[in-house]
Structure formats: structure tokens, C-alpha cells
Design an enzyme around this catalytic site. Structure first.
Site, short mmCIF file in Angstrom:
data_model
loop_
_atom_site.label_atom_id
_atom_site.label_comp_id
_atom_site.label_asym_id
_atom_site.label_seq_id
_atom_site.Cartn_x
_atom_site.Cartn_y
_atom_site.Cartn_z
N LYS A 103 0.83 -1.22 0.00
CA LYS A 103 0.00 0.00 0.00
C LYS A 103 0.86 1.27 0.00
O LYS A 103 0.34 2.34 -0.27
CB LYS A 103 -0.99 0.00 1.17
CG LYS A 103 -0.39 0.13 2.55
CD LYS A 103 -1.48 0.19 3.61
CE LYS A 103 -0.87 0.38 5.00
NZ LYS A 103 -1.90 0.44 6.05
N ASP A 104 2.16 1.14 0.28
CA ASP A 104 3.06 2.32 0.24
C ASP A 104 3.59 2.61 -1.16
O ASP A 104 4.18 3.66 -1.39
CB ASP A 104 4.27 2.12 1.17
CG ASP A 104 3.88 2.07 2.64
OD1 ASP A 104 2.81 2.62 3.00
OD2 ASP A 104 4.63 1.48 3.44
N ARG B 174 -8.51 8.15 4.53
CA ARG B 174 -9.41 7.08 4.08
C ARG B 174 -10.19 6.50 5.25
O ARG B 174 -11.41 6.29 5.17
CB ARG B 174 -8.57 5.97 3.41
CG ARG B 174 -9.34 4.68 3.12
CD ARG B 174 -8.38 3.55 2.71
NE ARG B 174 -7.43 3.19 3.76
CZ ARG B 174 -7.72 2.41 4.80
NH1 ARG B 174 -8.92 1.91 4.95
NH2 ARG B 174 -6.79 2.13 5.70
N ARG B 175 -9.48 6.23 6.34
CA ARG B 175 -10.16 5.68 7.52
C ARG B 175 -11.10 6.71 8.12
O ARG B 175 -12.22 6.39 8.51
CB ARG B 175 -9.12 5.23 8.56
CG ARG B 175 -8.37 3.97 8.14
CD ARG B 175 -7.24 3.64 9.11
NE ARG B 175 -6.57 2.39 8.75
CZ ARG B 175 -5.29 2.13 8.97
NH1 ARG B 175 -4.51 3.05 9.53
NH2 ARG B 175 -4.77 0.97 8.62
N ARG C 176 0.31 9.96 14.02
CA ARG C 176 1.24 9.12 13.28
C ARG C 176 2.23 8.52 14.27
O ARG C 176 2.11 8.72 15.47
CB ARG C 176 1.92 9.87 12.14
CG ARG C 176 2.71 11.09 12.52
CD ARG C 176 3.63 11.46 11.38
NE ARG C 176 4.42 10.31 10.98
CZ ARG C 176 5.32 10.31 10.00
NH1 ARG C 176 5.51 11.39 9.30
NH2 ARG C 176 6.02 9.23 9.72
N GLY C 177 3.20 7.79 13.75
CA GLY C 177 4.14 7.11 14.63
C GLY C 177 4.01 5.61 14.45
O GLY C 177 3.14 5.12 13.74
N ASN C 178 4.91 4.88 15.11
CA ASN C 178 4.89 3.42 14.95
C ASN C 178 3.78 2.81 15.81
O ASN C 178 3.03 3.53 16.49
CB ASN C 178 6.27 2.83 15.30
CG ASN C 178 6.66 3.11 16.75
OD1 ASN C 178 5.81 3.31 17.62
ND2 ASN C 178 7.95 3.12 17.01
N ARG D 281 1.27 4.61 18.63
CA ARG D 281 -0.18 4.76 18.40
C ARG D 281 -0.99 4.08 19.50
O ARG D 281 -1.93 4.66 20.04
CB ARG D 281 -0.53 4.18 17.03
CG ARG D 281 0.03 5.03 15.91
CD ARG D 281 -0.24 4.45 14.55
NE ARG D 281 0.50 5.20 13.52
CZ ARG D 281 0.02 5.51 12.33
NH1 ARG D 281 -1.19 5.15 11.98
NH2 ARG D 281 0.74 6.19 11.48
N CYS E 226 -9.43 12.62 -9.06
CA CYS E 226 -10.08 12.84 -7.79
C CYS E 226 -9.02 12.79 -6.70
O CYS E 226 -8.23 11.86 -6.67
CB CYS E 226 -11.11 11.73 -7.57
SG CYS E 226 -11.64 11.50 -5.89
#
Length: 319
Positions: free
Chosen positions: A81-82, A129-130, A151-153, A157, A244
Site C-alpha cells: 500500500k506504500d 481514508r479511515r 502518526r508514529g509506529n 499509536r 479525484c
């Protein structure tokens, strides 16, 4: 004489190292050669900005790809996904191994499920997205939540929940599974509620396109259903990115009758981050047998979504 070790380029995060370790073992098995991990720091790892502001895709990938092109590593492992949707000519996407669980999950205080969160619950996620889909679900079901950009690992989180700053955070199931922390999940979010990011749960193994022997060896780790699915999802993303700028969720899955795989269903969603507008469509067709067929599946659904108003959700990237 022992064969020279293959050098696997990886990000330094605990999750990236875990993913790369799994791939290293598999590559050793198919090639009979030892594999050594080469840790590479990427811009996405050192920048403290929100991902939405530094460009999202590509920030974790560029340094690994540069190391490949310069010959400092033999192959690299990315979270699929990256990866940006256009593939550079000099690099081959040699394998997409069998996908992990593509779903998003909730890690909430007191083991709460999403639907049991208290009124006004603070839910952390760095993903527009979430945010779009969680807010849309909450609106549709009389819930009030506040999505908070983080953000963060994984430790950072989940720490926001453990120390009481947030009621819950949303993470990818695959990542928690790969680092052995799936027991901390309080709710698996159904893909009917939140469609994952295109390619979520899948890994990409990349090497120099002109290294035919290595391309062939790595190809043994490829899972054709996973590759067809993520190719369709990424084709949808690529076509929507052109028309978009709203956040995109997508998932292709195979529909089976017993053991016989009959069809592939592709679902896509785009929406405004506040959840007030979502365009969500799906299509079902024969399982793509070629790259072009998988691309066509994604592009066709994207065209329908744009026609249904996805293009009107422009301007959502300036979060």
C-alpha cells in the site's frame, strides 16, 4: 564454495523488519542462498510531518528504490500500500506473496468494539481514508466520534490509548499480526464498514528488472490471486488519483463456490474526510488472468465512481 548472501533492503521499523524477516526466510528457501537484511532509513521514517502533508505514497519507498538502482541491495520488501501506482521501468515487481488479513482493526480502551465507543469518542488515525469511512458510519448509525490525526509506529499509536489520550486507534490487522500483537485488537472492522487501502495486507518484493535470475527466483513467492487483486485495486487507485484527490479505499476478493474460485469482486470507496459524502461502488467479473485484465477491472470501476460524483470530491487532500 558458499554462495554470496543476497542483500535485502528494508526500512528500520519493527514492522518492516518483521515483514522483511519473513520474506528473507522464504527467499533463502527458494534460492538456497543466505539473505542478509540491510537497514535503510527513508524520508517517511524521519519526517515528523503528517503523512497527508508529505505526499503519502512513496515517502517510505524512494530510499529503498534508490539503493536498488545503485546496486547497494539486491532486492527490497515494501508494504504494497506504500508503493506509488506507477512502476519504474528499471525495477521489477518480482513477487506479491499471499496476502495477510487486509482489514483495519480497532485497538480501544477497555476492549471496546467500535459500535460500543462512548458518545464523542476520540479515535486516532493518520489516514484520511479511515477518517472518511469511520465518520460516514458514525453519521449513518447515530454515533458521535471525533477522528484525531496521529502518526508514529505501532507502539506510539497504541500508547495514545493506553495513556488515556485517545479512546481508540485504528491500525492494519496485517501489521499487528506480523509483529505478534493481534491479541491487542478489540474489534476487527468489517470491510463493509471500512474498506482497506488498496494493497493493504500485501507485500511487494522488488528487484532490478535486468537481474533475470533473481526475478525468476523471487517469482516463486508470487501468489497469483493476491497479485490479480492488488493490481485491480491499484488500477482503481491510479485512475481515481488522476481525477479525484479524495482518499480511496479498495478491496478485491475472490468469490468461491466450495473450492472452485468463480469470480473476483472489486469494491471501491472515496469520500470526504468528515464522512458527509461517500461514493461506494462494486463490480464482479471473471478472475483476471492477465495484468491487463486486472488493470481493466480497476479502471472500469474507477470510471463508474467518477461518473457517480467521485470527481466532485476534489480538494480533500489539503487536510
Amino acid at each position: 564454495m558458499s554462495e554470496k548472501a543476497l542483500r535485502l533492503g528494508t526500512r528500520r521499523s519493527k514492522l518492516a523488519m518483521a515483514q522483511s524477516g519473513l520474506v528473507a526466510d522464504a527467499v533463502s528457501r527458494v534460492t538456497g542462498r543466505p539473505v542478509e537484511l540491510v537497514e535503510i532509513t527513508t524520508y517517511g521514517d524521519v519526517s515528523r510531518e503528517h503523512l497527508a502533508q508529505i505526499g503519502g505514497t512513496g515517502v517510505f519507498v524512494a530510499a529503498l528504490r534508490e539503493a536498488l538502482v545503485r546496486g547497494e541491495v539486491d532486492f527490497a520488501v515494501h508494504s504494497l500500500k506504500d508503493l506509488p501506482t506507477t512502476q519504474p521501468d528499471e525495477l521489477a515487481l518480482a513477487a506479491v506473496p499471499r496476502r495477510e488479513d487486509p482489514r483495519d482493526v480497532l485497538v480501544a480502551r477497555d476492549g471496546l468494539r467500535f459500535t460500543d465507543l462512548p458518545d464523542g469518542a476520540r479515535v486516532g488515525t493518520g489516514s484520511p481514508r479511515r477518517m472518511a469511512q469511520l465518520n460516514a458510519y458514525a453519521r449513518g448509525h447515530g454515533m458521535r466520534i471525533e477522528t484525531v490525526p496521529i502518526r508514529g509506529n505501532v507502539d506510539t499509536r497504541i500508547g495514545f490509548v493506553r495513556n488515556g489520550e485517545l479512546d481508540a486507534v485504528v491500525l492494519a490487522a496485517a501489521g499487528l499480526n506480523r509483529i505478534g500483537r493481534s491479541d491487542e485488537v478489540s474489534d476487527f472492522l468489517s470491510v463493509d464498514t471500512v474498506l482497506p487501502a488498496p494493497g493493504q495486507g500485501a507485500l511487494a518484493i522488488e528487484c532490478a528488472a535486468d537481474n533475470a535470475d533473481l526475478v525468476a527466483a523471487l517469482a516463486e513467492l508470487d501468489d497469483p490471486f493476491t497479485r490479480a487483486a492488488v493490481t485491480a485495486e491499484r488500477a482503481l487507485l491510479g485512475a481515481l488519483e488522476a481525477g479525484c484527490s479524495a482518499p480511496v479505499g479498495a478491496l478485491a476478493d475472490v468469490l468461491a463456490d466450495g473450492q472452485i474460485v468463480k469470480e473476483m469482486r472489486l469494491r471501491g470507496v472515496v469520500g470526504t474526510t468528515d464522512g458527509s459524502t461517500l461514493v461506494q461502488l462494486s463490480t464482479t467479473g471473471p478472475v483476471p488472468e492477465t495484468y491487463d485484465q486486472a488493470m481493466a477491472l480497476g479502471r472500469e470501476l474507477a470510471a463508474e465512481m467518477l461518473a457517480k460524483g467521485a470527481a466532485g470530491l476534489m480538494g480533500e487532500r489539503e487536510l
